[in-house]
Design an enzyme around this catalytic site. Structure first.
Site, PDB file in Angstrom:
ATOM      1  N   LYS A  52       0.841  -1.287   0.008  1.00  0.00           N
ATOM      2  CA  LYS A  52       0.075   0.000  -0.065  1.00  0.00           C
ATOM      3  C   LYS A  52       1.058   1.389   0.155  1.00  0.00           C
ATOM      4  O   LYS A  52       0.614   2.113  -0.655  1.00  0.00           O
ATOM      5  CB  LYS A  52      -0.879  -0.178   1.457  1.00  0.00           C
ATOM      6  CG  LYS A  52      -2.054  -1.101   1.087  1.00  0.00           C
ATOM      7  CD  LYS A  52      -2.870  -1.222   2.355  1.00  0.00           C
ATOM      8  CE  LYS A  52      -3.844  -2.307   2.199  1.00  0.00           C
ATOM      9  NZ  LYS A  52      -4.613  -2.843   3.351  1.00  0.00           N
ATOM     10  N   GLN A  96      -4.727  -1.745   9.470  1.00  0.00           N
ATOM     11  CA  GLN A  96      -4.736  -3.190   8.784  1.00  0.00           C
ATOM     12  C   GLN A  96      -5.338  -4.284   9.804  1.00  0.00           C
ATOM     13  O   GLN A  96      -5.063  -4.258  10.933  1.00  0.00           O
ATOM     14  CB  GLN A  96      -3.230  -3.218   8.500  1.00  0.00           C
ATOM     15  CG  GLN A  96      -2.939  -4.679   7.566  1.00  0.00           C
ATOM     16  CD  GLN A  96      -3.586  -4.770   6.339  1.00  0.00           C
ATOM     17  OE1 GLN A  96      -3.953  -3.386   5.751  1.00  0.00           O
ATOM     18  NE2 GLN A  96      -3.965  -5.795   5.684  1.00  0.00           N
ATOM     19  N   ASP A 119     -11.188   2.694   3.756  1.00  0.00           N
ATOM     20  CA  ASP A 119     -11.377   1.170   3.693  1.00  0.00           C
ATOM     21  C   ASP A 119     -12.915   1.052   3.459  1.00  0.00           C
ATOM     22  O   ASP A 119     -13.147  -0.300   3.084  1.00  0.00           O
ATOM     23  CB  ASP A 119     -10.936   0.507   4.947  1.00  0.00           C
ATOM     24  CG  ASP A 119      -9.637  -0.345   4.730  1.00  0.00           C
ATOM     25  OD1 ASP A 119      -9.356  -0.624   3.732  1.00  0.00           O
ATOM     26  OD2 ASP A 119      -9.206  -0.406   5.778  1.00  0.00           O
TER      27      ASP A 119
HETATM   28  N1  GUN Z   1      -6.923  -6.921   5.735  1.00  0.00           N
HETATM   29  C1  GUN Z   1      -7.595  -7.692   4.704  1.00  0.00           C
HETATM   30  N2  GUN Z   1      -8.079  -6.885   3.735  1.00  0.00           N
HETATM   31  C2  GUN Z   1      -8.002  -5.621   4.421  1.00  0.00           C
HETATM   32  C3  GUN Z   1      -8.573  -4.589   3.918  1.00  0.00           C
HETATM   33  O1  GUN Z   1      -8.818  -4.187   2.795  1.00  0.00           O
HETATM   34  N3  GUN Z   1      -8.175  -3.333   4.707  1.00  0.00           N
HETATM   35  C4  GUN Z   1      -7.824  -3.587   6.070  1.00  0.00           C
HETATM   36  N4  GUN Z   1      -7.426  -2.406   6.669  1.00  0.00           N
HETATM   37  N5  GUN Z   1      -7.435  -4.746   6.388  1.00  0.00           N
HETATM   38  C5  GUN Z   1      -7.352  -5.910   5.414  1.00  0.00           C
END
Ligand code: GUN
Length: 293
Positions: A52, A96, A119
């Site tokens: 990211k 996350q 998100d």
């Molecule tokens: N863990 C797995 N997919 C995601 C996501 O799209 N966002 C976040 N914050 N954690 C994740």
């Protein structure tokens, strides 16, 4: 049969975003800023967050990575979130997931200011999505919609079966596929561990979206001839022959299923790269205050 190239589309979209960011900055506007909170040192999460941050660089965003050790208290973490809510320079941020078990993911999600929730996990964004209002849509479903769009895959009136009912993929995916828009207007069925005849349901699908996290679950006899198959699975299956020690494995037995499809996403290189691009698109929207002025 066409293999959907999520990697190529994602690179293209990142370039489109970078061009727009350069224009915004050249016109004196603010460079979008994404912050990410990472708790602990889970291997998968480390990789996702690193990717990211890398994507932010490609898009021309500012990024900040905030780390907490796995034994952080919930109060400390929530205080960190409230600080980001107040930070005028941060346009959007994510925490996350998954989190260590002593931390409530729901509490964490609900502490994030929904206007910075890139998100799309906050109940306000989920609710607004459900009724078709502008909002941050969660990354994986949004990435899949983008692939359907870019490949001009017809969805109106089609039978769409979603395998899996998670809050971050299955449920929002089903909701979006039934919206009165393109991609959407599909007749949607959601199957899960308690579905009575899952194989029969799958065999009737024009569009099959597999998101239950069971490697190689979807076999050829579960897929209608000419179906569109979207594979969301990303299970790390141990593989001693690889340097990493694992093989990223989808929910679809690709070699067996692909010859029967009109379109199919591979793993890796299908939905995965689109997920990060969706987060980048939401960050751009956040930077522009496009959804919540
Ligand atoms: N863990 C797995 N997919 C995601 C996501 O799209 N966002 C976040 N914050 N954690 C994740």
């Amino acid at each position: 049969m066409t293999i959907i190239d999520g990697k190529a589309i994602s690179e293209q979209i990142k370039q489109e975003i970078a061009t727009e960011v350069a224009e915004i900055v050249a016109a004196g506007g603010k460079r979008p800023h994404l912050a990410a909170i990472l708790v602990g040192h889970d291997g998968g999460s480390e990789t996702y967050v690193a990717n990211k941050v890398k994507a932010c660089r490609v898009c021309g965003f500012t990024s900040t990575l905030i780390r907490y050790e796995a034994d952080v208290t919930e109060d400390e973490l929530l205080a960190g979130i409230r600080q980001l809510n107040q930070d005028a320079d941060v346009d959007g941020f994510i925490v996350q997931l998954p989190l260590p078990r002593h931390l409530s993911e729901q509490k964490v999600i609900e502490t994030i200011d929904y206007r910075k929730d890139v998100d799309g996990f906050h109940p306000i964004n989920v609710g607004r999505m459900a009724i078709g209002l502008p909002c941050y849509v969660s990354a994986t479903p949004n990435g899949i919609l983008e692939l359907l769009k870019r490949y001009e895959i017809a969805t109106s009136g089609k039978k769409c079966v979603v395998l899996g009912r998670s809050n971050i993929v299955g449920k929002p995916m089903a909701t979006l596929m039934m919206q009165k828009t393109y991609p959407g207007d599909a007749t949607v069925t959601v199957c899960h561990s308690h579905s009575a005849d899952l194989v029969k349901e799958c065999r009737e699908a024009d569009i099959l979206i597999a998101a239950m996290g069971q490697p190689n679950f979807v076999k050829a006899d579960m897929v209608k001839e000419g179906a569109v198959v979207i594979d969301v699975g990303t299970t790390r299956v141990p593989d001693a022959s690889r340097k990493s020690g694992f093989k990223l494995t989808g929910d679809v037995l690709f070699e067996e299923v692909a010859p029967h499809c009109s379109y199919i996403t591979p793993v890796p290189g299908g939905v995965g790269p689109m997920t990060i691009v969706s987060l980048m698109k939401n960050t751009l929207l956040a930077g522009k205050k496009a959804i919540y002025p």
